[in-house]
Enzyme design. Structure first.
Site, short mmCIF file in Angstrom:
data_model
loop_
_atom_site.label_atom_id
_atom_site.label_comp_id
_atom_site.label_asym_id
_atom_site.label_seq_id
_atom_site.Cartn_x
_atom_site.Cartn_y
_atom_site.Cartn_z
N THR A 48 0.83 -1.21 0.00
CA THR A 48 0.00 0.00 0.00
C THR A 48 0.86 1.25 0.00
O THR A 48 0.55 2.24 -0.67
CB THR A 48 -0.97 0.00 1.20
OG1 THR A 48 -1.77 -1.18 1.14
CG2 THR A 48 -1.86 1.22 1.21
N CYS A 49 1.95 1.22 0.73
CA CYS A 49 2.83 2.38 0.83
C CYS A 49 3.47 2.71 -0.52
O CYS A 49 3.52 3.87 -0.93
CB CYS A 49 3.92 2.12 1.87
SG CYS A 49 3.26 1.67 3.49
N SER A 50 3.96 1.69 -1.20
CA SER A 50 4.69 1.89 -2.46
C SER A 50 3.80 2.04 -3.68
O SER A 50 4.18 2.69 -4.65
CB SER A 50 5.64 0.72 -2.70
OG SER A 50 6.68 0.75 -1.76
#
Length: 161
Positions: A48-50
């Site tokens: 989700t972060c990347s």
């Protein structure tokens, strides 16, 4: 206690990997006299972060800065080598600050730490975004789940500016 709108950020020192090597950057250096968007992720290189959270801020960097923001920073409970590699691989090096809260002390001081040991990640930061003016929290958006990036995403932040 969790930090709230109107609270002053606690003093902290991060590490950031630059082209010249790692440097220390304090909350005073980053926030004093400035309007800064800060967002946090549970971990660099995580899905989700990347794939969602960071790309939104990189793609909307100019639009955010055009709204009177002086700087943008992402913070994660990772070491500065990991954050530096993430900055390089994402194309974000030099565009936003990639801050290492290597021991989680900033996340804990904010009351925004989360124990993800069951998933093998240990203590991390909750996913959030905030607008900080001269060290004071003006808006705060904390996700209910670490796998979501909606209320803390760039589009939501732009609406608040």
């Amino acid at each position: 206690m969790t930090i709230a709108i109107g609270d002053k950020l606690p003093a902290a020192t991060f590490k950031e990997k630059t082209a010249e090597g790692p440097v220390e950057i304090s909350t005073g250096q980053l926030f004093a006299g400035k309007r800064v968007v800060l967002f946090a992720v549970p971990g660099a290189f995580t899905p989700t972060c990347s794939l969602n959270h960071l790309p939104g801020y990189l793609e909307n960097r100019d639009a955010i800065l055009a709204k009177g923001v002086d700087d943008i920073a992402v913070v994660s409970v990772n070491d500065w080598h990991v954050m530096g590699a993430w900055a390089q691989s994402s194309g974000g090096m030099g565009k936003i600050h990639f801050l290492a809260d290597w021991d989680g002390s900033f996340a804990k001081a904010l009351g925004l730490d989360i124990d993800l040991s069951a998933g093998g990640l240990g203590v991390r930061s909750k996913r959030y975004s905030m607008l900080v003016e001269d060290g004071v929290v003006k808006s705060l958006n904390v996700e209910e789940s670490p796998g979501q990036a909606t209320v803390s995403g760039a589009a939501a932040m732009i609406e608040q500016l």
